[in-house]
Design a protein around this motif. Structure first.
Motif, PDB file in Angstrom:
ATOM      1  N   LYS A  72      -6.732  -1.017  -5.936  1.00  0.00           N
ATOM      2  CA  LYS A  72      -5.360  -0.509  -5.822  1.00  0.00           C
ATOM      3  C   LYS A  72      -5.335   0.805  -5.056  1.00  0.00           C
ATOM      4  N   VAL A  73      -4.187   1.080  -4.454  1.00  0.00           N
ATOM      5  CA  VAL A  73      -3.895   2.380  -3.867  1.00  0.00           C
ATOM      6  C   VAL A  73      -2.795   2.985  -4.732  1.00  0.00           C
ATOM      7  N   HIS A  74      -3.054   4.164  -5.289  1.00  0.00           N
ATOM      8  CA  HIS A  74      -2.066   4.835  -6.137  1.00  0.00           C
ATOM      9  C   HIS A  74      -1.206   5.735  -5.258  1.00  0.00           C
ATOM     10  N   VAL A  75       0.045   5.347  -5.081  1.00  0.00           N
ATOM     11  CA  VAL A  75       0.990   6.141  -4.300  1.00  0.00           C
ATOM     12  C   VAL A  75       1.696   7.054  -5.297  1.00  0.00           C
ATOM     13  N   ARG A  76       1.199   8.293  -5.407  1.00  0.00           N
ATOM     14  CA  ARG A  76       1.731   9.230  -6.396  1.00  0.00           C
ATOM     15  C   ARG A  76       3.132   9.706  -6.054  1.00  0.00           C
ATOM     16  N   ILE A  77       3.365   9.979  -4.778  1.00  0.00           N
ATOM     17  CA  ILE A  77       4.662  10.498  -4.355  1.00  0.00           C
ATOM     18  C   ILE A  77       5.301   9.431  -3.477  1.00  0.00           C
ATOM     19  N   GLY A  78       6.058   8.551  -4.097  1.00  0.00           N
ATOM     20  CA  GLY A  78       6.670   7.444  -3.390  1.00  0.00           C
ATOM     21  C   GLY A  78       8.053   7.770  -2.878  1.00  0.00           C
ATOM     22  N   LYS A  79       8.758   6.755  -2.489  1.00  0.00           N
ATOM     23  CA  LYS A  79      10.108   6.890  -1.972  1.00  0.00           C
ATOM     24  C   LYS A  79      11.028   7.459  -3.043  1.00  0.00           C
ATOM     25  N   ARG A  80      11.899   8.323  -2.625  1.00  0.00           N
ATOM     26  CA  ARG A  80      12.867   8.883  -3.571  1.00  0.00           C
ATOM     27  C   ARG A  80      13.872   7.809  -3.969  1.00  0.00           C
ATOM     28  N   SER A  81      14.228   7.837  -5.226  1.00  0.00           N
ATOM     29  CA  SER A  81      15.209   6.904  -5.749  1.00  0.00           C
ATOM     30  C   SER A  81      16.467   7.693  -6.081  1.00  0.00           C
ATOM     31  N   ARG A  82      17.584   7.157  -5.848  1.00  0.00           N
ATOM     32  CA  ARG A  82      18.876   7.829  -6.006  1.00  0.00           C
ATOM     33  C   ARG A  82      18.919   8.883  -7.113  1.00  0.00           C
ATOM     34  N   ARG A  83      18.721  10.108  -6.724  1.00  0.00           N
ATOM     35  CA  ARG A  83      18.822  11.276  -7.604  1.00  0.00           C
ATOM     36  C   ARG A  83      17.797  11.303  -8.736  1.00  0.00           C
ATOM     37  N   ARG A  84      16.805  10.452  -8.720  1.00  0.00           N
ATOM     38  CA  ARG A  84      15.813  10.435  -9.797  1.00  0.00           C
ATOM     39  C   ARG A  84      14.456  10.956  -9.358  1.00  0.00           C
ATOM     40  N   GLY A  85      14.310  11.336  -8.123  1.00  0.00           N
ATOM     41  CA  GLY A  85      13.033  11.834  -7.651  1.00  0.00           C
ATOM     42  C   GLY A  85      12.115  10.726  -7.172  1.00  0.00           C
ATOM     43  N   PRO A  86      10.927  11.091  -6.695  1.00  0.00           N
ATOM     44  CA  PRO A  86      10.004  10.089  -6.162  1.00  0.00           C
ATOM     45  C   PRO A  86       9.436   9.183  -7.245  1.00  0.00           C
ATOM     46  N   LYS A  87       9.231   7.923  -6.883  1.00  0.00           N
ATOM     47  CA  LYS A  87       8.707   6.945  -7.837  1.00  0.00           C
ATOM     48  C   LYS A  87       7.255   6.607  -7.494  1.00  0.00           C
ATOM     49  N   PRO A  88       6.318   6.871  -8.388  1.00  0.00           N
ATOM     50  CA  PRO A  88       4.925   6.469  -8.130  1.00  0.00           C
ATOM     51  C   PRO A  88       4.777   4.957  -8.262  1.00  0.00           C
ATOM     52  N   ARG A  89       3.794   4.398  -7.570  1.00  0.00           N
ATOM     53  CA  ARG A  89       3.547   2.952  -7.674  1.00  0.00           C
ATOM     54  C   ARG A  89       2.107   2.646  -7.319  1.00  0.00           C
TER      55      ARG A  89
END
Length: 90
Positions: free
Chosen positions: A67-84
């Motif tokens: 796996k690749v851990h994307v700690r700072i992902g795309k921002r989600s509507r007013r909730r901040g970045p989502k890790p995946r």
């Protein structure tokens, strides 16, 4: 409408580019670009996500495909970045 390149076209692009990287006079500038573009094409990472990856984000021991851990992902509507977690592809 934008049509993505076919698998054969991508194989041609990265095959030629890989040969160029291996024979490049200066490997250091070429290798990161090739690696980043390979990640973008296979995993679907965004440019901002890729620039924030560290070596510790490559989790080789997680699952059968790693796996690749994307700690700072795309921002989600007013909730901040989502890790995946994403599989690294080939």
């Amino acid at each position: 409408m934008r049509i993505p390149p076919s698998g054969a076209e991508m194989a041609t692009l990265f095959g030629g580019w890989k040969d160029q990287v291996l024979t490049a006079r200066k490997l250091l500038p070429e290798a990161p670009n090739y690696t980043a573009d390979k990640l973008w094409s296979q995993v679907g990472l965004r440019i901002g996500e890729t620039t924030r990856l560290d070596m510790s984000d490559l989790l080789w021991e997680v699952g059968p495909l790693d796996k690749v851990h994307v700690r700072i992902g795309k921002r989600s509507r007013r909730r901040g970045p989502k890790p995946r977690m994403v599989p690294p592809g080939d």
